[in-house]
Write a protein that holds these residues in place. Structure first.
Motif, short mmCIF file in Angstrom:
data_model
loop_
_atom_site.label_atom_id
_atom_site.label_comp_id
_atom_site.label_asym_id
_atom_site.label_seq_id
_atom_site.Cartn_x
_atom_site.Cartn_y
_atom_site.Cartn_z
N LEU A 1 -68.65 -37.46 47.03
CA LEU A 1 -69.38 -37.98 45.88
C LEU A 1 -70.34 -39.05 46.39
N ARG A 2 -71.59 -38.86 46.06
CA ARG A 2 -72.64 -39.78 46.52
C ARG A 2 -73.25 -40.49 45.32
N ILE A 3 -73.31 -41.80 45.39
CA ILE A 3 -73.85 -42.61 44.29
C ILE A 3 -75.09 -43.32 44.81
N PHE A 4 -76.23 -42.97 44.25
CA PHE A 4 -77.49 -43.39 44.86
C PHE A 4 -78.56 -43.64 43.80
N GLY A 5 -79.79 -43.86 44.23
CA GLY A 5 -80.86 -44.20 43.29
C GLY A 5 -80.96 -45.71 43.15
N LEU A 6 -80.95 -46.18 41.91
CA LEU A 6 -81.15 -47.61 41.65
C LEU A 6 -79.85 -48.40 41.82
N VAL A 7 -79.38 -48.41 43.06
CA VAL A 7 -78.19 -49.19 43.43
C VAL A 7 -78.56 -50.08 44.61
N GLU A 8 -77.88 -51.20 44.71
CA GLU A 8 -78.17 -52.11 45.82
C GLU A 8 -77.83 -51.46 47.15
N GLU A 9 -76.73 -50.69 47.13
CA GLU A 9 -76.31 -49.98 48.34
C GLU A 9 -75.74 -48.63 47.94
N GLU A 10 -76.13 -47.59 48.65
CA GLU A 10 -75.59 -46.27 48.36
C GLU A 10 -74.07 -46.26 48.64
N VAL A 11 -73.32 -45.55 47.79
CA VAL A 11 -71.86 -45.48 47.94
C VAL A 11 -71.46 -44.01 48.09
N ARG A 12 -70.55 -43.75 49.02
CA ARG A 12 -70.03 -42.40 49.19
C ARG A 12 -68.51 -42.42 49.22
#
Ligand SMILES: Nc1nc2c(c(=O)[nH]1)N[C@H]1C(S)=C(S)[C@@H](COP(=O)(O)O)O[C@H]1N2
Ligand SMILES: [Mo]
Length: 200
Positions: A48-59
Motif C-alpha cells: 500500500l502506497r500513500i503519496f501525493g500531497l503528503v510530507e513524506e510518502e508512506v508504504r
C-alpha cells in the motif's frame, strides 16, 4: 419484469423502512461486480502506497499493515445497480488509524484510490475520514475473499459501493476532487445513496 422489481422494492421498504435507501432492494447473496478481470494479488507482493500531497510518502507491506490495530465495522452496503446487503461484518485498519502514520499537506482536499488492475475512484477528504471507513481485510469469520477485493479493499459504508475500491494499492492525496473510473463514465462524483446520487 419491471412490475415485479417495483413491487419487491416496495415490499423491501415496508419490511425494512428507512433502513434501506430509496430505490434499493435487499439481496441475500453477495453479487460480484468487477469491471474487467479480477487481478490476482498475493500478500507477499502486496503493498500500500500513500503519496501525493503528503510530507513524506508512506508504504506498507502486508506484515506491516496487518500489524496495525484493527477495527470491526458492522454495516449495510448499497450498490448503485440497486441491490443492498444488510448486516455485513468487516474488519481491518480504520482510516483514522492509518492516517496516524501520514502527514498530509494542508492543501490535500481529496484523493484518488488506486487499485491493482487499474480501477480508480475518488473521495473528498471529508468522506474519506468518516469514522466507519476501513481498509478491510476480513469479512465475517474469514479473510476477505479475492473476488470481493482480497487481500484488502476500502470500505466506505455511507456511499454507494463503487467507492469501496477492491484490491486497493494506493491512496493519492490531491488538491481537488477528480473523477475516478466510473465517475468519468457518468457515475455521480460523490454517490450518496440516501440522496440517490447515482449518475451525473
Ligand atoms: N478494483 C475495483 N474495485 C471495485 C470495482 C472494480 O471493478 N474494481 N467495482 C466497484 C463496484 S461498481 C462495486 S458495486 C463494488 C462491488 O463489490 P463486490 O464485488 O464485493 O460486491 O466494488 C467496487 N470496487
Ligand atoms: Mo457498482
Amino acid at each position: 419484469m419491471a412490475f415485479d422489481i417495483l413491487s419487491r422494492r416496495n415490499k423491501d421498504r415496508e419490511k425494512y423502512g428507512d433502513r434501506v435507501p430509496p430505490g434499493q432492494k435487499v439481496v441475500e447473496d453477495w453479487p460480484v461486480l468487477t469491471y474487467g478481470g479480477a487481478p490476482r494479488v498475493e500478500v507477499k507482493d502486496w503493498e500500500l502506497r500513500i503519496f501525493g500531497l503528503v510530507e513524506e510518502e508512506v508504504r506498507f507491506n502486508w506484515e506491516q499493515f496487518t500489524g496495525l490495530p484493527t477495527t470491526k465495522v458492522h454495516c449495510d452496503i448499497h450498490c448503485v445497480t440497486s441491490w443492498s446487503r444488510l448486516d455485513q461484518d468487516f474488519e481491518g485498519v480504520s482510516v483514522a488509524e492509518l492516517m496516524k502514520n501520514v502527514r498530509l499537506k494542508p492543501n490535500a482536499r481529496a484523493l484518488t484510490i488506486h487499485c491493482y488492475g487499474g480501477y480508480t475512484t475518488n473521495l473528498l477528504m471529508t468522506d474519506f475520514v468518516q469514522e466507519r471507513n476501513l481498509l478491510a481485510y476480513k469479512h465475517g469469520d474469514g479473510p476477505l475473499p479475492p473476488q470481493h477485493g482480497g487481500p484488502c479493499r476500502l470500505l466506505v459504508p455511507h456511499l454507494y459501493f463503487w467507492k469501496s475500491a477492491k484490491w486497493v494499492r494506493g491512496l493519492e492525496f490531491i488538491d481537488q476532487d477528480r473523477p475516478g473510473f466510473w465517475e468519468q463514465y457518468g457515475y455521480h462524483i460523490r454517490g450518496d445513496p440516501w440522496k440517490e446520487e447515482r449518475y451525473s
